[in-house]
Design a protein around this motif. Sequence first.
Motif, short mmCIF file in Angstrom:
data_model
loop_
_atom_site.label_atom_id
_atom_site.label_comp_id
_atom_site.label_asym_id
_atom_site.label_seq_id
_atom_site.Cartn_x
_atom_site.Cartn_y
_atom_site.Cartn_z
N GLU A 1 1.03 46.53 -6.25
CA GLU A 1 1.05 47.62 -6.48
C GLU A 1 -0.88 47.76 -7.82
O GLU A 1 -0.88 48.70 -7.07
N ASN A 2 -0.11 47.46 -8.99
CA ASN A 2 -0.81 47.58 -9.56
C ASN A 2 -2.48 46.87 -9.50
O ASN A 2 -3.19 46.76 -10.55
N TYR A 3 -1.59 45.23 -9.22
CA TYR A 3 -3.55 44.43 -9.44
C TYR A 3 -4.17 43.73 -8.10
O TYR A 3 -4.99 44.39 -6.98
N PHE A 4 -3.06 43.41 -6.98
CA PHE A 4 -3.62 42.30 -6.43
C PHE A 4 -3.81 43.49 -4.91
O PHE A 4 -4.72 42.93 -4.26
N GLU A 5 -3.42 44.83 -4.43
CA GLU A 5 -3.86 45.84 -4.12
C GLU A 5 -5.56 46.15 -4.32
O GLU A 5 -5.70 46.20 -3.62
N ALA A 6 -5.32 46.47 -5.55
CA ALA A 6 -6.76 47.08 -5.62
C ALA A 6 -7.84 45.96 -5.90
O ALA A 6 -8.56 46.49 -6.45
N THR B 1 13.02 42.81 1.65
CA THR B 1 12.56 42.48 2.68
C THR B 1 10.75 42.91 3.50
O THR B 1 10.05 42.31 3.55
N ARG B 2 10.80 43.74 3.68
CA ARG B 2 10.16 45.04 3.62
C ARG B 2 8.51 44.23 2.62
O ARG B 2 7.72 44.49 3.38
N TRP B 3 8.79 44.72 1.11
CA TRP B 3 7.56 43.65 0.68
C TRP B 3 7.31 42.40 0.24
O TRP B 3 6.29 42.20 0.38
N ILE B 4 7.70 41.97 0.54
CA ILE B 4 7.69 40.43 0.99
C ILE B 4 6.51 40.47 2.17
O ILE B 4 6.15 39.52 1.58
N VAL B 5 7.12 40.84 3.47
CA VAL B 5 6.67 40.76 4.45
C VAL B 5 4.44 41.22 4.18
O VAL B 5 3.95 40.46 4.35
N LEU B 6 4.77 42.79 3.71
CA LEU B 6 3.90 43.00 2.93
C LEU B 6 2.87 42.45 2.15
O LEU B 6 1.76 41.99 2.49
N MET B 7 3.40 41.69 1.43
CA MET B 7 2.63 40.26 0.63
C MET B 7 2.05 39.63 1.05
O MET B 7 1.04 38.63 1.10
N ALA B 8 3.14 38.62 2.23
CA ALA B 8 2.61 37.51 2.61
C ALA B 8 1.41 37.96 3.76
O ALA B 8 0.70 37.53 3.95
N LEU B 9 1.64 39.56 4.17
CA LEU B 9 0.22 39.33 5.03
C LEU B 9 -0.70 40.50 4.92
O LEU B 9 -2.32 40.02 5.22
N TRP B 10 -0.49 40.36 3.63
CA TRP B 10 -1.59 41.20 2.37
C TRP B 10 -2.70 39.14 1.83
O TRP B 10 -3.89 39.29 2.80
N LYS B 11 -1.85 38.81 1.85
CA LYS B 11 -2.90 37.85 1.69
C LYS B 11 -3.86 37.09 2.22
O LYS B 11 -4.33 36.24 2.44
N GLN B 12 -3.63 37.43 3.98
CA GLN B 12 -3.62 37.33 5.00
C GLN B 12 -4.43 37.41 5.40
O GLN B 12 -5.33 37.47 6.81
N GLY B 13 -5.09 39.17 4.95
CA GLY B 13 -6.09 39.78 5.43
C GLY B 13 -5.25 40.56 6.93
O GLY B 13 -6.08 40.67 8.05
N LYS B 14 -4.40 41.30 7.04
CA LYS B 14 -3.43 41.07 7.88
C LYS B 14 -2.35 42.56 7.97
O LYS B 14 -1.77 42.83 8.67
#
Length: 152
Positions: free
Chosen positions: A10-15, A119-132
Amino acid sequence: MFEVLVYMFENYFEADIRPDQSTLAKELFAAGFDSDDINHAFDWFSALEAMTAKELAGTELNTSGFRIFSEPETTKISSESLSFIMFLEQAKVLTATERELIVDRALALPQPVIGLDETRWIVLMALWKQGKTKDYLFVEDAVFGDAHPTLH
């Protein structure tokens, strides 16, 4: 440890703020997180990055098979979470490889049971890493959003 991952995201990677690991560790410690949890979170996220890099390199799983979850998977990952993962795969938000990445990262968490929120957070992090993330957020909003469509 999971709280550290969410905080980092929330504070680093997403931004797209990427301080070096030493600086980030100091900031997380100053925010009140335990150093063991911080180190475990770094290891977890590094494994996510490594697995994502392999997935992006084109090592897609065969999708014509049928996935049966093992006893350790069904014991640790809640049935709601497994249903959600399967739903996302059927909705073409997740590939079979991404599903396996998410199951692996869920099993790597220290909690005895992984619920739907984790699980929702894990999915979000995994797809964020792929730009999805846009695909996922659309489905997430449709499934869990407060606004319900009006039927005419």
